[in-house]
Structure formats: C-alpha cells, structure tokens
Design an enzyme around this catalytic site. Structure first.
Site, mmCIF file in Angstrom:
data_model
loop_
_atom_site.group_PDB
_atom_site.id
_atom_site.type_symbol
_atom_site.label_atom_id
_atom_site.label_comp_id
_atom_site.label_asym_id
_atom_site.label_seq_id
_atom_site.Cartn_x
_atom_site.Cartn_y
_atom_site.Cartn_z
ATOM 1 N N HIS A 176 -1.793 6.906 7.796
ATOM 2 C CA HIS A 176 -0.890 7.810 7.074
ATOM 3 C C HIS A 176 -1.599 9.110 6.698
ATOM 4 C CE1 HIS A 176 2.993 5.971 6.285
ATOM 5 N NE2 HIS A 176 2.454 4.838 5.861
ATOM 6 N N GLY B 145 0.845 -1.184 0.000
ATOM 7 C CA GLY B 145 0.000 0.000 0.000
ATOM 8 C C GLY B 145 0.878 1.230 0.000
ATOM 9 N N CYS C 261 6.602 -0.658 6.321
ATOM 10 C CA CYS C 261 6.176 0.601 5.707
ATOM 11 C C CYS C 261 7.262 1.055 4.737
ATOM 12 C CB CYS C 261 5.972 1.651 6.796
ATOM 13 S SG CYS C 261 5.441 3.248 6.163
ATOM 14 N N LEU C 262 6.867 1.466 3.545
ATOM 15 C CA LEU C 262 7.861 1.876 2.543
ATOM 16 C C LEU C 262 8.696 3.070 3.023
ATOM 17 C CD1 LEU C 262 5.875 1.473 -0.806
ATOM 18 C CD2 LEU C 262 7.559 -0.061 0.218
ATOM 19 N N GLN D 228 3.141 9.978 1.455
ATOM 20 C CA GLN D 228 4.453 9.312 1.345
ATOM 21 C C GLN D 228 5.164 9.715 0.063
ATOM 22 O OE1 GLN D 228 2.768 5.164 2.210
ATOM 23 N NE2 GLN D 228 4.819 5.022 3.090
ATOM 24 N N HIS E 67 -3.564 0.884 8.161
ATOM 25 C CA HIS E 67 -2.218 1.468 8.135
ATOM 26 C C HIS E 67 -2.196 2.690 7.208
ATOM 27 C CE1 HIS E 67 2.373 0.904 7.857
ATOM 28 N NE2 HIS E 67 2.119 1.758 6.875
ATOM 29 N N GLU E 68 -2.820 2.551 6.028
ATOM 30 C CA GLU E 68 -2.794 3.651 5.043
ATOM 31 C C GLU E 68 -3.652 4.831 5.489
ATOM 32 O OE1 GLU E 68 -0.488 3.436 2.988
ATOM 33 O OE2 GLU E 68 -0.153 1.280 3.161
HETATM 34 ZN ZN ZN Z 1 3.265 3.007 5.644
#
Ligand code: ZN
Length: 172
Positions: free
Chosen positions: A141, A54, A95-96, A59, A137-138
């Site tokens: 963000h 995701g 997480c990226l 981000q 999670h997203e």
């Molecule tokens: Zn993340």
C-alpha cells in the site's frame, strides 16, 4: 454526561478507485514535531472499527509512510523488509478499501522488518504466517501497490463475482 472518550473520531476510508491508493508515500522525516502516538491511535481506531487487520496511511489520507496492524507490534513507521524467506505461503487476503473482495495471495512466509514504532523507537522484528502476509500487504500500500495486482485475471474475476453477491446481500 458524554465523555470526550466517546467522541473520539475515526478516519474516512479511501475505497477502490480513489487515486490516493496509487500514491507512493515517500520516507517520513521522523524528527518532525508530530503527535505520532495520536496519529497511530486514530489509525488504529479506524482499523478496529472497520474490522481490519491492518491499515496503511494512504487508505485514510495520512501523508506519512506508516501503517498500523492489529497485533502487539502495532505501528510501523518507515518500514523496510530487510530479509525474506525463500519459503512461500498462500493466505486469503482482504482489504478495507475493497469491501468483500477476498482471494489467496502467495508471498514469502517469513520476513525481517526494520521500522520505528509510535514512540519512534527503532525496531527489528521477525514476523511469520498471517502477520508476515499482512505486513507485506501494507507495505505494498505504501508503495501504491494493491493486492489485486497480485492476482491473475481469472482469480480476480472469480473473486469479483463473490464480491458482487456479498455486496448485494449487505445492501438488502
Ligand atoms: Zn489493504
């Protein structure tokens, strides 16, 4: 001859410490004349290139309240969780924006989500297991909340030790 297809770009990922990750994105006006499908595709390509599941707009410095996910329901604009299960689950999250940092996070197992897709169609879908985990999670963000906020100091310290080892190995 190089096709334009092969020149498709990807977006630059914001990593830990970048203040943009703490910005809350406000509700997006979907009547704006934007190329929603192109923005969505670009975010998708960035996520896939980074092996992510995701990716949220803040981000990658996209100022829209949206995220993409590597599933059939791929784009979520103005997502709202309208129901959550009492039943919880713990799944390992990464997480990226935090390369090589992984730990278990406990969240509701099922969620009902209202959102618009990349064609701006209004959707209401139920998600469970790994997808419910990913969406929560997203959406965090989009509110400037990060998965590290869900970890105890002890859990985070342990995960940081593994992260440092993994980062050292990948730098070699
Ligand atoms: Zn993340």
């Amino acid at each position: 001859m190089a096709s334009t297809e092969s020149q498709k770009s990807i977006l630059k990922l914001n990593l830990e410490g970048n203040p943009v990750l703490r910005h809350k994105l406000s509700e997006t006006d979907i009547t704006q004349d934007l190329e929603w499908d192109k923005i969505s595709d670009l975010m998708h390509r960035t996520m896939v290139a980074a092996n992510g599941m995701g990716l949220a707009a803040n981000q990658v410095n996209v100022g829209l309240r949206m995220f993409v996910m590597n599933s059939d329901a791929k784009t979520f604009i103005n997502p709202h969780i309208i129901e959550t299960s009492k039943e919880k689950q713990s799944q390992e999250e990464g997480c990226l924006s935090f390369p090589n940092l992984f730990f278990q996070v406990t969240r509701p197992k099922y969620i009902l989500v209202e959102y618009h897709n990349d064609k701006l169609e209004e959707k209401v879908d139920r998600f469970e297991d790994i997808w419910a985990q990913c969406i929560q999670h997203e959406i965090d963000h989009l509110n400037g909340v990060l998965f590290i906020d869900h970890a105890s100091k002890l859990k985070l310290d342990r995960a940081r030790i593994k992260q440092r080892k993994a980062n050292d190995t990948s730098r070699r």
